[in-house]
Design a protein around this motif. Structure first.
Motif, mmCIF file in Angstrom:
data_model
loop_
_atom_site.group_PDB
_atom_site.id
_atom_site.type_symbol
_atom_site.label_atom_id
_atom_site.label_comp_id
_atom_site.label_asym_id
_atom_site.label_seq_id
_atom_site.Cartn_x
_atom_site.Cartn_y
_atom_site.Cartn_z
ATOM 1 N N SER A 78 0.803 -1.210 0.017
ATOM 2 C CA SER A 78 -0.044 -0.001 0.065
ATOM 3 C C SER A 78 0.924 1.173 -0.135
ATOM 4 O O SER A 78 2.227 1.156 0.301
ATOM 5 C CB SER A 78 -1.167 -0.029 1.028
ATOM 6 N N VAL A 79 0.400 2.227 -0.545
ATOM 7 C CA VAL A 79 0.860 3.576 -0.299
ATOM 8 C C VAL A 79 -0.064 4.328 0.475
ATOM 9 O O VAL A 79 -1.499 4.370 0.209
ATOM 10 C CB VAL A 79 0.907 4.446 -1.726
ATOM 11 N N VAL A 80 0.357 5.201 1.619
ATOM 12 C CA VAL A 80 -0.778 6.053 2.249
ATOM 13 C C VAL A 80 -0.250 7.471 2.410
ATOM 14 O O VAL A 80 0.905 7.726 2.348
ATOM 15 C CB VAL A 80 -0.678 5.571 3.943
ATOM 16 N N VAL A 81 -1.326 8.302 1.955
ATOM 17 C CA VAL A 81 -1.103 9.739 1.870
ATOM 18 C C VAL A 81 -1.886 10.467 2.926
ATOM 19 O O VAL A 81 -3.122 10.009 3.286
ATOM 20 C CB VAL A 81 -1.641 10.131 0.477
ATOM 21 N N CYS A 82 -1.300 11.332 3.681
ATOM 22 C CA CYS A 82 -1.777 12.237 4.450
ATOM 23 C C CYS A 82 -1.758 13.757 4.419
ATOM 24 O O CYS A 82 -0.529 14.090 4.171
ATOM 25 C CB CYS A 82 -1.267 11.765 6.105
ATOM 26 N N ALA A 83 -2.571 14.542 4.549
ATOM 27 C CA ALA A 83 -2.604 15.909 4.489
ATOM 28 C C ALA A 83 -2.577 16.436 6.067
ATOM 29 O O ALA A 83 -3.762 16.247 6.570
ATOM 30 C CB ALA A 83 -3.637 16.435 3.834
ATOM 31 N N PRO A 84 -1.422 16.305 6.800
ATOM 32 C CA PRO A 84 -1.280 16.485 8.174
ATOM 33 C C PRO A 84 -2.458 17.821 8.531
ATOM 34 O O PRO A 84 -2.309 18.704 7.956
ATOM 35 C CB PRO A 84 -0.004 16.827 8.571
ATOM 36 N N THR A 85 -2.872 17.338 9.893
ATOM 37 C CA THR A 85 -3.625 18.539 10.448
ATOM 38 C C THR A 85 -2.715 19.161 11.728
ATOM 39 O O THR A 85 -1.909 18.388 12.066
ATOM 40 C CB THR A 85 -4.948 18.154 11.153
ATOM 41 N N GLU A 86 -2.938 20.152 12.115
ATOM 42 C CA GLU A 86 -2.208 20.726 13.188
ATOM 43 C C GLU A 86 -2.469 20.589 14.702
ATOM 44 O O GLU A 86 -3.659 20.425 14.798
ATOM 45 C CB GLU A 86 -2.163 22.210 12.919
ATOM 46 N N MET A 87 -1.417 20.259 15.381
ATOM 47 C CA MET A 87 -1.589 20.301 16.938
ATOM 48 C C MET A 87 -0.298 21.046 17.399
ATOM 49 O O MET A 87 0.767 21.131 16.989
ATOM 50 C CB MET A 87 -1.434 18.692 17.154
ATOM 51 N N VAL A 105 4.884 22.334 18.100
ATOM 52 C CA VAL A 105 3.993 22.365 16.873
ATOM 53 C C VAL A 105 4.100 21.091 16.163
ATOM 54 O O VAL A 105 5.084 20.876 15.432
ATOM 55 C CB VAL A 105 4.438 23.792 15.959
ATOM 56 N N ALA A 106 3.231 20.474 16.156
ATOM 57 C CA ALA A 106 3.213 19.208 15.386
ATOM 58 C C ALA A 106 2.210 18.812 14.108
ATOM 59 O O ALA A 106 1.157 19.384 14.025
ATOM 60 C CB ALA A 106 3.201 18.205 16.395
ATOM 61 N N SER A 107 2.576 17.886 13.163
ATOM 62 C CA SER A 107 1.730 17.422 12.191
ATOM 63 C C SER A 107 1.230 16.155 12.687
ATOM 64 O O SER A 107 1.767 15.072 12.999
ATOM 65 C CB SER A 107 2.477 17.281 11.167
ATOM 66 N N VAL A 108 -0.116 16.216 12.372
ATOM 67 C CA VAL A 108 -0.960 15.115 12.838
ATOM 68 C C VAL A 108 -1.175 14.014 11.859
ATOM 69 O O VAL A 108 -1.651 14.518 11.022
ATOM 70 C CB VAL A 108 -2.234 15.490 13.743
ATOM 71 N N TRP A 109 -0.728 13.126 12.083
ATOM 72 C CA TRP A 109 -0.932 11.719 10.989
ATOM 73 C C TRP A 109 -2.135 11.070 11.171
ATOM 74 O O TRP A 109 -2.724 10.806 12.141
ATOM 75 C CB TRP A 109 0.312 10.788 11.002
ATOM 76 N N TYR A 120 2.437 28.770 20.494
ATOM 77 C CA TYR A 120 3.706 28.329 20.639
ATOM 78 C C TYR A 120 4.671 29.625 20.731
ATOM 79 O O TYR A 120 5.723 29.577 21.532
ATOM 80 C CB TYR A 120 4.237 27.518 19.529
ATOM 81 N N SER A 121 4.601 30.630 19.903
ATOM 82 C CA SER A 121 5.685 31.667 19.643
ATOM 83 C C SER A 121 5.559 32.594 20.713
ATOM 84 O O SER A 121 6.196 33.624 20.823
ATOM 85 C CB SER A 121 5.557 32.085 18.299
ATOM 86 N N CYS A 122 4.353 32.872 21.881
ATOM 87 C CA CYS A 122 4.159 33.964 22.453
ATOM 88 C C CYS A 122 5.030 34.321 23.439
ATOM 89 O O CYS A 122 5.213 35.500 23.710
ATOM 90 C CB CYS A 122 2.662 34.044 22.847
ATOM 91 N N LYS A 169 7.719 18.788 12.729
ATOM 92 C CA LYS A 169 7.214 19.402 13.859
ATOM 93 C C LYS A 169 8.490 20.226 14.354
ATOM 94 O O LYS A 169 9.454 20.340 14.136
ATOM 95 C CB LYS A 169 7.470 18.181 14.826
ATOM 96 N N ALA A 170 8.004 21.332 15.299
ATOM 97 C CA ALA A 170 9.014 22.163 15.966
ATOM 98 C C ALA A 170 8.881 21.972 17.321
ATOM 99 O O ALA A 170 7.723 22.183 17.983
ATOM 100 C CB ALA A 170 8.652 23.679 15.597
#
Length: 662
Positions: A72-81, A87-91, A548-550, A562-563
């Motif tokens: 299989s090939v799995v594609v994700c458009a990550p959402t923000e957490m 700052v992370a990309s949710v798979w 995150y940046s404040c 991710k940061a």
């Protein structure tokens, strides 16, 4: 990639003599085509997850994350957490394309792409290209397309172009899926799509960022990016970067640009009707066209500092450098055995020699030069306690301890941090080429090996990969080597990456190789700009959410997805900030800018310095203030009684005395 000439024509194995070995961590030819394993293999590339360990962790193309798995090939458009510390990309498995009965391996790559081939019951090719607006799977034989999603499908409509399907999911996302054979997919169950008949050709998936994007996406559906040619042309005062995207098929090519591209791309045709895409490195903007070009303005830099030290400062430097030179140990057993800490000690001694030369203290200069050569030679001839060896498995220079132990020397044998480690060696080589050219000439081939390991510019070099750590699309280096991570690649210390390319630049200058120097200087300038974009907050810009940046001014570790406000060795604020500043050399001025330090000194750096647990970290924080107020900085570092193992009293004072004043 069209870059520059070779550092050396000498075979690295000849230079290393008998110090050749095969890494205990073997290349997996089930994941990487065996033909590619006979040539220098990338060890720190953005797609490394595909060929290390099980090969099942995601890679980050932007805007998509992709897992290429057997069957299989799995594609994700990550959402923000995000939170106050990351700052992370949710798979999530947005789309899984069935490749039942097939296995995959990497069969080709270039500087901006990697190609995966599936063989078995399903024959397919997957071109994974940085910035591609579509994820693409090319079926090479007649196959029934089966796509599934972790979400529920709540709407399926035929698009306005043959073979196009608009799919709405219950997570609020909309996708355009296009089949090159003009087959329209139909829903199969709650979370599946299927082609009514077998088909051959490309299946392309794109997240629809805004409803107005669909016409432009449909216009771009037939232009399939499959790779890119990269070039760098540089002179003393400018550098021109170019990516010529390789495309199969007609139509308008759409590619995503990161924030640092958006500030620099020349004559870009921005397609804002397509909308933008989220990424952990900031908003991605869509550009149309097959040729990207941008320039980097080259800031003046060399061996010496940016300002002439005053007579008073020069006299103080003579006093300090004499003390530092006398304190350099003559007992080689007193030196660290690992490449990182030894490299820091070696570069520190070289800095002392260079400072002594600049203030006309020939006695201290010669003493320090002697120590540097005495310390360096065992590492060149393999008589030190942890000799460096040429790794015939992964094509690189690694420590003996690292050859068999994945975690020895900070994972050095697995290619972690090579630019950090060897940058210090190359800095010392540059200083010796300037101050003791006869010695450097005798050892030139051996010294070149250190530069070639992480800063090879010659595609035809059969011993080392091209620019091992540097990512031309992301504009920064990746320090992580042959380890798989769910967040993909990472880099912690931007300042040590800057030091590595600064060192290679000086070494090329001192050994009279201007073409190499120009190209490395271009890489250095781009690395500096992306460091200030993605690791510094509110320097060039702020790409991170307010939560995150404040209340901070840096990212500690930047991953592909991710940061993190952290380091690998602790979460003390002085660690997180300080690792972005050390070592202090004239190249520090590329990172530490007056406007930014003025902005962050009172709210962050001042209290972080005062609260630091050791003098070494306190001094690192204090030294940044030299670009704002030299006298105040000298007062602050006057309290320092011990230094970082890569720093010295004379070097700290020299940085303050010669720091840029504007």
């Amino acid at each position: 990639m069209a870059l520059g000439e070779a550092w050396s024509a000498s075979d690295s194995r000849t230079v290393m003599g008998e110090r050749v070995g095969a890494n205990s961590y073997k290349v997996n030819t089930e994941l990487l085509d065996a033909r590619l394993a006979t040539t220098p293999i990338p060890t720190n590339t953005w797609w490394q997850n595909l060929i290390v360990e099980c090969g099942d962790q995601p890679i980050v193309m932007g805007p998509y994350m992709v897992k290429s798995l057997n069957e299989s090939v799995v594609v994700c458009a990550p959402t923000e957490m995000h939170s106050n510390t990351f700052v992370a990309s949710v798979w999530h498995d947005d789309w899984r394309m069935d490749m039942a009965g097939s296995t995959r391996r990497v069969v080709a790559y270039d500087s901006v792409s990697v190609t995966v081939r599936y063989e078995g019951s399903t024959l397919a090719t997957v071109p994974l290209v940085k910035g591609a607006v579509f994820a693409t799977i090319v079926l090479n034989t007649q196959t029934v397309v089966r796509l599934s999603t972790i979400h529920a499908i709540i709407g399926v409509d035929a698009g306005d172009a043959p073979g196009s399907t608009i799919v709405q999911l219950n997570n609020g996302s909309t996708w355009l899926i296009w089949c090159e054979s003009n087959v329209v997919l139909r829903q199969c169950g709650m979370s599946g799509l299927e082609s009514p008949i077998p088909m051959q050709g490309a299946v392309r998936l794109a997240l629809v960022a805004t409803p107005s994007a669909i016409p432009a996406l449909l216009s771009a559906r037939t232009a399939i990016p499959i790779g890119g040619d990269v070039s760098i042309n540089a002179t003393n005062d400018s550098a021109e970067f170019a990516i010529a995207w390789k495309v199969r098929g007609p139509g308008s090519l759409l590619m995503c640009a990161q924030p640092h591209h958006q500030h620099a791309l020349e004559n870009a045709e921005w397609m804002d009707d397509v909308g933008s895409y989220w990424s952990s490195k900031g908003t991605l903007r869509v550009a149309q066209g097959t040729n990207w070009q941008w320039s980097e303005s080259i800031e003046p830099i060399g061996f010496a500092g940016h300002a002439e030290p005053s007579a008073e400062h020069t006299e103080k430097l003579r006093e300090l450098v004499a003390i530092d030179a006398r304190a350099l140990p003559t007992d080689l057993h007193a030196l660290p055995p690992d490449p990182y800490f030894f490299g820091k000690a070696l570069a520190r001694a070289a800095r002392i020699a260079l400072i002594a030369d600049e203030v006309d203290d020939s006695h201290s200069r010669d003493m320090a030069v002697q120590r540097v050569t005495e310390w360096f030679e065992p590492w060149l001839n393999g008589t030190n306690s942890n000799p460096l060896v040429y790794d015939t498995e992964w094509f690189g220079l690694v420590s003996t301890a690292g050859l068999c132990d994945a975690h020895a020397d900070f994972g050095q044998g697995r290619y972690n941090d090579h630019h950090f480690h060897y940058g210090y060696f190359v800095y010392a080589a540059a200083v010796l080429a300037k101050l003791h050219p006869e010695w450097a000439a005798r050892h030139r081939d051996a010294l070149d090996v250190f530069a070639r390991d992480y800063c090879n510019l010659n595609y035809n070099d059969t011993a080392f990969p091209l620019l091992r750590c540097f990512d031309i699309y992301d504009g920064n280096s990746w320090a992580a080597g042959l380890f798989a991570f769910a967040d993909s690649r990472n880099q912690e210390s931007t300042s040590e990456a800057i030091n590595a390319y600064y060192a290679a630049y000086l070494y090329a200058l001192a050994t009279h190789r201007p073409q190499i120097a120009h190209i490395v200087r271009a890489v250095l300038q781009l690395e500096a700009r992306t460091s200030r974009t993605y690791w510094h907050i509110n320097d060039i810009c702020n790409v991170y959410p307010h939560e995150y940046s404040c209340d901070k001014a840096v990212v500690g570790i930047l991953w592909s997805s991710k940061a993190d406000y952290a380091t690998f060795f602790g979460n003390n604020p002085e660690f997180i900030y300080g690792i972005q500043f050390l070592p202090f050399t004239p190249a520090t001025a590329l990172l530490v800018k007056r406007a930014w330090i003025e902005k962050i000194w009172a709210p962050y750096l001042h209290s972080i310095s005062d609260g630091a647990q050791t003098d070494a970290w306190r001094e690192i924080i204090d030294l940044t203030y030299a670009v704002v107020d030299k006298n105040a900085t000298l007062e602050r570092i006057a309290r320092i009684e011990s230094h970082d193992d890569g720093n010295s009293a004379s070097n700290a004072y020299y940085w303050v005395a010669t720091a840029p004043e504007l």
